[in-house]
Design an enzyme around this catalytic site. Structure first.
Site, PDB file in Angstrom:
ATOM      1  CB  SER A   1      26.265  14.658 112.480  1.00  0.00           C
ATOM      2  OG  SER A   1      26.058  14.352 112.257  1.00  0.00           O
ATOM      3  CD  GLU A   2      30.180  21.416 113.682  1.00  0.00           C
ATOM      4  OE1 GLU A   2      30.739  22.010 112.908  1.00  0.00           O
ATOM      5  OE2 GLU A   2      31.312  20.837 114.743  1.00  0.00           O
TER       6      GLU A   2
ATOM      7  CD1 TRP B   1      22.247  16.175 111.202  1.00  0.00           C
ATOM      8  CD2 TRP B   1      20.213  15.877 111.670  1.00  0.00           C
ATOM      9  NE1 TRP B   1      21.450  17.040 109.816  1.00  0.00           N
ATOM     10  CE2 TRP B   1      20.358  16.471 110.571  1.00  0.00           C
ATOM     11  CE3 TRP B   1      19.137  15.979 110.980  1.00  0.00           C
ATOM     12  CZ2 TRP B   1      19.443  17.294 109.005  1.00  0.00           C
ATOM     13  CZ3 TRP B   1      17.792  15.964 110.055  1.00  0.00           C
ATOM     14  CH2 TRP B   1      18.530  16.446 109.258  1.00  0.00           C
TER      15      TRP B   1
ATOM     16  CE1 TYR C   1      42.507  14.104 108.460  1.00  0.00           C
ATOM     17  CE2 TYR C   1      42.981  12.896 110.389  1.00  0.00           C
ATOM     18  CZ  TYR C   1      42.876  13.071 109.179  1.00  0.00           C
ATOM     19  OH  TYR C   1      43.912  12.418 108.526  1.00  0.00           O
TER      20      TYR C   1
ATOM     21  CD  GLN D   1       5.764 -22.639  93.539  1.00  0.00           C
ATOM     22  OE1 GLN D   1       5.020 -22.162  93.059  1.00  0.00           O
ATOM     23  NE2 GLN D   1       6.190 -23.737  94.472  1.00  0.00           N
TER      24      GLN D   1
ATOM     25  CD  GLU E   1      25.962   4.871 114.614  1.00  0.00           C
ATOM     26  OE1 GLU E   1      26.741   4.713 114.507  1.00  0.00           O
ATOM     27  OE2 GLU E   1      25.066   4.800 115.751  1.00  0.00           O
TER      28      GLU E   1
HETATM   29  N1  CAA Z   1      38.048   3.848 110.901  1.00  0.00           N
HETATM   30  C1  CAA Z   1      39.631   3.822 112.161  1.00  0.00           C
HETATM   31  N2  CAA Z   1      39.560   4.983 111.525  1.00  0.00           N
HETATM   32  C2  CAA Z   1      39.246   5.828 110.140  1.00  0.00           C
HETATM   33  C3  CAA Z   1      37.601   5.315 109.468  1.00  0.00           C
HETATM   34  C4  CAA Z   1      37.353   4.152 109.920  1.00  0.00           C
HETATM   35  N3  CAA Z   1      36.310   3.665 109.437  1.00  0.00           N
HETATM   36  N4  CAA Z   1      37.876   6.238 108.421  1.00  0.00           N
HETATM   37  C5  CAA Z   1      38.634   7.160 108.302  1.00  0.00           C
HETATM   38  N5  CAA Z   1      39.481   6.814 109.559  1.00  0.00           N
HETATM   39  C6  CAA Z   1      40.839   7.959 110.009  1.00  0.00           C
HETATM   40  C7  CAA Z   1      41.963   7.335 108.778  1.00  0.00           C
HETATM   41  O1  CAA Z   1      42.666   6.095 109.223  1.00  0.00           O
HETATM   42  C8  CAA Z   1      42.032   8.367 108.972  1.00  0.00           C
HETATM   43  O2  CAA Z   1      43.150   8.556 110.219  1.00  0.00           O
HETATM   44  P1  CAA Z   1      44.638   8.542 110.260  1.00  0.00           P
HETATM   45  O3  CAA Z   1      45.429  10.478 109.531  1.00  0.00           O
HETATM   46  O4  CAA Z   1      45.319   8.843 111.929  1.00  0.00           O
HETATM   47  O5  CAA Z   1      45.934   7.919 109.523  1.00  0.00           O
HETATM   48  C9  CAA Z   1      41.198   9.739 108.805  1.00  0.00           C
HETATM   49  O6  CAA Z   1      40.405   8.624 109.627  1.00  0.00           O
HETATM   50  C10 CAA Z   1      41.025  10.357 107.902  1.00  0.00           C
HETATM   51  O7  CAA Z   1      41.100  10.020 107.189  1.00  0.00           O
HETATM   52  P2  CAA Z   1      40.140  10.237 105.349  1.00  0.00           P
HETATM   53  O8  CAA Z   1      41.415  11.251 105.420  1.00  0.00           O
HETATM   54  O9  CAA Z   1      40.129   8.386 104.596  1.00  0.00           O
HETATM   55  O10 CAA Z   1      38.609   9.972 105.930  1.00  0.00           O
HETATM   56  P3  CAA Z   1      37.845  11.568 105.267  1.00  0.00           P
HETATM   57  O11 CAA Z   1      38.125  12.303 106.117  1.00  0.00           O
HETATM   58  O12 CAA Z   1      37.281  11.197 104.623  1.00  0.00           O
HETATM   59  O13 CAA Z   1      36.065  10.803 106.440  1.00  0.00           O
HETATM   60  C11 CAA Z   1      35.438   9.570 108.260  1.00  0.00           C
HETATM   61  C12 CAA Z   1      36.131  10.324 107.510  1.00  0.00           C
HETATM   62  C13 CAA Z   1      34.545  11.042 108.938  1.00  0.00           C
HETATM   63  C14 CAA Z   1      35.415   9.143 109.438  1.00  0.00           C
HETATM   64  C15 CAA Z   1      33.924   9.032 107.312  1.00  0.00           C
HETATM   65  O14 CAA Z   1      34.429   8.256 106.385  1.00  0.00           O
HETATM   66  C16 CAA Z   1      32.480   8.908 107.621  1.00  0.00           C
HETATM   67  O15 CAA Z   1      33.258   7.841 108.474  1.00  0.00           O
HETATM   68  N6  CAA Z   1      31.757   9.901 107.433  1.00  0.00           N
HETATM   69  C17 CAA Z   1      30.729   9.336 108.703  1.00  0.00           C
HETATM   70  C18 CAA Z   1      29.903  10.438 109.689  1.00  0.00           C
HETATM   71  C19 CAA Z   1      29.749   8.981 110.950  1.00  0.00           C
HETATM   72  O16 CAA Z   1      29.390   8.220 110.609  1.00  0.00           O
HETATM   73  N7  CAA Z   1      29.151  10.339 111.133  1.00  0.00           N
HETATM   74  C20 CAA Z   1      27.109   9.425 112.041  1.00  0.00           C
HETATM   75  C21 CAA Z   1      27.621  10.113 113.426  1.00  0.00           C
HETATM   76  S1  CAA Z   1      26.500   9.740 115.137  1.00  0.00           S
HETATM   77  C22 CAA Z   1      24.892   8.771 114.593  1.00  0.00           C
HETATM   78  O17 CAA Z   1      24.585   9.156 113.790  1.00  0.00           O
HETATM   79  C23 CAA Z   1      24.908   8.487 115.672  1.00  0.00           C
HETATM   80  C24 CAA Z   1      23.404   7.786 115.229  1.00  0.00           C
HETATM   81  O18 CAA Z   1      23.018   8.574 113.965  1.00  0.00           O
HETATM   82  C25 CAA Z   1      22.166   6.891 115.949  1.00  0.00           C
HETATM   83  P1  FAD Z   2      25.234  14.701 103.437  1.00  0.00           P
HETATM   84  O1  FAD Z   2      26.407  14.316 104.353  1.00  0.00           O
HETATM   85  O2  FAD Z   2      24.876  16.172 102.293  1.00  0.00           O
HETATM   86  O3  FAD Z   2      24.986  13.344 102.646  1.00  0.00           O
HETATM   87  C1  FAD Z   2      23.733  13.395 101.096  1.00  0.00           C
HETATM   88  C2  FAD Z   2      24.287  12.467 100.491  1.00  0.00           C
HETATM   89  O4  FAD Z   2      25.351  12.742  99.748  1.00  0.00           O
HETATM   90  C3  FAD Z   2      23.913  10.899 100.783  1.00  0.00           C
HETATM   91  O5  FAD Z   2      23.151  10.195 100.135  1.00  0.00           O
HETATM   92  C4  FAD Z   2      25.874  10.382 100.980  1.00  0.00           C
HETATM   93  O6  FAD Z   2      25.692   9.011 100.735  1.00  0.00           O
HETATM   94  C5  FAD Z   2      26.217  11.132 100.029  1.00  0.00           C
HETATM   95  N1  FAD Z   2      27.879  11.852  99.531  1.00  0.00           N
HETATM   96  C6  FAD Z   2      27.677  12.290 100.414  1.00  0.00           C
HETATM   97  N2  FAD Z   2      29.450  12.274 100.979  1.00  0.00           N
HETATM   98  C7  FAD Z   2      29.732  11.591 100.049  1.00  0.00           C
HETATM   99  C8  FAD Z   2      31.024  11.053  98.945  1.00  0.00           C
HETATM  100  N3  FAD Z   2      32.155  11.128  99.329  1.00  0.00           N
HETATM  101  N4  FAD Z   2      30.631  10.104  98.016  1.00  0.00           N
HETATM  102  C9  FAD Z   2      29.568   9.456  97.435  1.00  0.00           C
HETATM  103  N5  FAD Z   2      28.582   9.985  98.347  1.00  0.00           N
HETATM  104  C10 FAD Z   2      28.280  10.904  99.793  1.00  0.00           C
HETATM  105  N6  FAD Z   2      24.883  12.686 114.159  1.00  0.00           N
HETATM  106  C11 FAD Z   2      25.373  12.516 115.733  1.00  0.00           C
HETATM  107  O7  FAD Z   2      26.695  12.840 115.587  1.00  0.00           O
HETATM  108  N7  FAD Z   2      25.153  11.668 116.600  1.00  0.00           N
HETATM  109  C12 FAD Z   2      23.449  11.006 116.892  1.00  0.00           C
HETATM  110  O8  FAD Z   2      23.379  10.523 117.095  1.00  0.00           O
HETATM  111  C13 FAD Z   2      22.969  11.660 115.572  1.00  0.00           C
HETATM  112  N8  FAD Z   2      21.310  10.849 114.930  1.00  0.00           N
HETATM  113  C14 FAD Z   2      20.913  10.658 113.863  1.00  0.00           C
HETATM  114  C15 FAD Z   2      19.990  10.987 113.618  1.00  0.00           C
HETATM  115  C16 FAD Z   2      18.719  11.185 112.963  1.00  0.00           C
HETATM  116  C17 FAD Z   2      17.380  10.702 113.259  1.00  0.00           C
HETATM  117  C18 FAD Z   2      19.477  11.257 111.759  1.00  0.00           C
HETATM  118  C19 FAD Z   2      18.627  12.032 110.157  1.00  0.00           C
HETATM  119  C20 FAD Z   2      20.810  12.091 112.182  1.00  0.00           C
HETATM  120  C21 FAD Z   2      22.339  11.784 112.628  1.00  0.00           C
HETATM  121  N9  FAD Z   2      22.975  12.155 112.873  1.00  0.00           N
HETATM  122  C22 FAD Z   2      23.716  11.881 114.210  1.00  0.00           C
HETATM  123  C23 FAD Z   2      23.579  12.222 111.691  1.00  0.00           C
HETATM  124  C24 FAD Z   2      23.905  11.884 110.761  1.00  0.00           C
HETATM  125  O9  FAD Z   2      24.872  11.212 111.276  1.00  0.00           O
HETATM  126  C25 FAD Z   2      24.170  12.386 109.500  1.00  0.00           C
HETATM  127  O10 FAD Z   2      22.992  13.035 108.758  1.00  0.00           O
HETATM  128  C26 FAD Z   2      24.761  11.336 108.244  1.00  0.00           C
HETATM  129  O11 FAD Z   2      26.396  10.788 108.603  1.00  0.00           O
HETATM  130  C27 FAD Z   2      24.789  11.678 106.620  1.00  0.00           C
HETATM  131  O12 FAD Z   2      25.583  13.343 107.174  1.00  0.00           O
HETATM  132  P2  FAD Z   2      24.534  14.246 106.336  1.00  0.00           P
HETATM  133  O13 FAD Z   2      22.882  14.387 106.283  1.00  0.00           O
HETATM  134  O14 FAD Z   2      24.793  15.802 106.302  1.00  0.00           O
HETATM  135  O15 FAD Z   2      23.956  14.127 104.916  1.00  0.00           O
END
Ligand code: CAA
Ligand code: FAD
Length: 389
Positions: free
Chosen positions: A130-131, A161, A183, A285, A369
């Site tokens: 994330s950024e 984050w 991407y 209850q 996540e």
């Molecule tokens: N599993 C496998 N592949 C997936 C997928 C999934 N769940 N979701 C998307 N993809 C793949 C698609 O198949 C596509 O790949 P190809 O081009 O090779 O076919 C590619 O990803 C792009 O797909 P989309 O255009 O449908 O997806 P998008 O660009 O709109 O969004 C995403 C993709 C960024 C993955 C979004 O769906 C998502 O999951 N966002 C949340 C990000 C996230 O989970 N961040 C967590 C950070 S880590 C963290 O948070 C740790 C912690 O806190 C403890």
């Molecule tokens: P945004 O993406 O700005 O979302 C804000 C709101 O908009 C949410 O309600 C969301 O559901 C909604 N929204 C956004 N897009 C859509 C859509 N397409 N359709 C409908 N609704 C939408 N990241 C890492 O990479 N590594 C880590 O270890 C990690 N640890 C974390 C730990 C903590 C405590 C926190 C708070 C975050 C952490 N993250 C980490 C980042 C985390 O994964 C992101 O905060 C999360 O994915 C959401 O992104 P955002 O905060 O930018 O919210």
């Protein structure tokens, strides 16, 4: 109260793992929970304790110092830790289900030889995707990696984050090495803490999971050797999301563990400690029906989690089921932790008890996540595809 129902089957090894971690959580983590939350800091002895008890290399092969146990074991560990402290639980989850998994699944033999044992035995891992400008839209990252004259990569940018930043020394960093490819230029690099130009900046002050460190990472001309690319060039996006599909089952387990921890604490008090109107408040209850409702929700969340974990182990598609589990377990944790505070009344609202902490900690399940909306989107895409097949 939460013995697995008859449909669930854990192996003897999995049960053993669960028992070991339950003991560690209660005896070692338990006494430190309040202090770590107040100080917003993870006690280093807890991290060391997780290494000493074999909890930091659960799926890692034995020849790298790991336990070579099942994915379900890793999930049970996260759940048991979360019953006592969701902060310790997420440290373990990110380390095992994201960092170590990525190295094990996508690392070349050389990368595995270099990092797998270190991760299993002494060094904490982190996952930096994330950024500031790209959370849900994770693939829109601005951090870049440019090839230099030696064929190595120079990373510039910033991550936000990032869990475990303060304790970790091995960071998986996703950067775009070919922005013209969108991407499909995203590549995953392994960056160690001591690399020149890499720095850990602002530590966030948070509502919940306050003992878990969450920081900004800066990359200022950070040179990463070409050997330290994880997987193929341009496949970083696949590595990230496929790893997150697994990680989401872990976060779901963090949330079910949290719900169980809050439930057990609160119902124990209601059934055994607190009397009003001449009887235990748990004998009303009006209270019991709420407990029963919560128990069903927790059991349902766990079934979703264990089912997703077993599907993953069988090597069949589990992405939709992982999203079901994370979405639902986060909702259940939010509901149950909120109710648990109410059930205990004024005492539940104070910092004497850990219930207010479970309540604060539960909120993160719907955010990291992949937010709950992202889980819904993932599920909806499957429904659409399945309906049109
Ligand atoms: N599993 C496998 N592949 C997936 C997928 C999934 N769940 N979701 C998307 N993809 C793949 C698609 O198949 C596509 O790949 P190809 O081009 O090779 O076919 C590619 O990803 C792009 O797909 P989309 O255009 O449908 O997806 P998008 O660009 O709109 O969004 C995403 C993709 C960024 C993955 C979004 O769906 C998502 O999951 N966002 C949340 C990000 C996230 O989970 N961040 C967590 C950070 S880590 C963290 O948070 C740790 C912690 O806190 C403890
Ligand atoms: P945004 O993406 O700005 O979302 C804000 C709101 O908009 C949410 O309600 C969301 O559901 C909604 N929204 C956004 N897009 C859509 C859509 N397409 N359709 C409908 N609704 C939408 N990241 C890492 O990479 N590594 C880590 O270890 C990690 N640890 C974390 C730990 C903590 C405590 C926190 C708070 C975050 C952490 N993250 C980490 C980042 C985390 O994964 C992101 O905060 C999360 O994915 C959401 O992104 P955002 O905060 O930018 O919210």
């Amino acid at each position: 109260q939460f013995a697995p129902g008859p449909l669930l089957h854990f192996t003897e090894d999995e049960e053993m793992f669960r028992d070991t971690v339950a003991k560690f959580a209660q005896e070692v983590v338990g006494p430190k929970v309040r202090e770590m939350d107040e100080n917003e800091n993870m006690d280093p002895s807890i991290v060391q304790g997780m290494f000493d008890n074999g909890l930091m290399g659960i799926e890692t092969p034995e020849h790298y110092g790991g336990a070579e146990a099942s994915f379900t074991s890793a999930i049970l560990v996260v759940e048991e830790l979360a019953k006592v402290d969701p902060s310790v639980s997420v440290m373990n989850d990110v380390h095992n289900t994201l960092a170590s998994t990525c190295i094990r699944k996508w690392g070349s033999k050389a990368v595995q030889d270099k990092f797998a044992e270190r991760l299993a035995t002494k060094e904490v891992g982190a996952f930096a995707l994330s950024e500031a400008g790209s959370g849900s839209d994770a693939f829109a990252m601005k951090t870049t990696a440019k090839k230099n004259a030696d064929g190595d990569y120079v990373i510039n940018g910033s991550k936000m984050w990032i869990t475990n930043s303060q304790e970790a020394s091995i960071f998986l960093v996703f950067a775009n090495a070919d922005p013209s490819a969108g991407y499909k230029g995203i590549t995953c690099f392994v960056v160690t803490k001591d690399t020149p130009g890499f720095s850990i900046a602002k530590k966030e002050k948070k509502l919940g999971i306050r003992a878990s460190s969450t920081c900004v990472l800066n990359f200022d001309d950070v040179v990463v050797k070409k050997e330290d690319i994880l997987g193929e060039f341009g496949k970083g996006y696949k590595i990230a999301i496929e790893c997150l599909n697994e990680g989401r089952i872990g976060i779901a387990a963090q949330m079910s563990g949290l719900a169980m921890g809050a439930f057990e604490k609160a119902t124990g008090y209601c059934f055994n400690d607190r009397k009003q109107f001449g009887q235990y408040i748990g004998d009303f209850q009006g209270m019991q029906f709420q407990f029963a409702q919560a128990a069903v929700e927790i059991e349902a969340a766990r079934l979703l989690i264990y089912n997703a974990a077993r599907l993953k182990e069988k090597g069949v598609s589990f992405t939709k089921e992982a999203a079901y589990a994370k979405l639902y377990a986060s909702q259940v944790a939010g509901n149950v932790a909120s109710k648990a505070v109410e059930w205990v009344g004024g005492v539940g609202f104070t910092r004497e008890e850990t219930l207010e902490k479970f309540y604060r900690d539960s909120k993160i399940g719907a955010i990291y996540e992949g937010t709950s909306n992202i889980q819904l989107q993932t599920i909806a895409k499957f429904l659409q595809k399945e309906s049109r097949q």
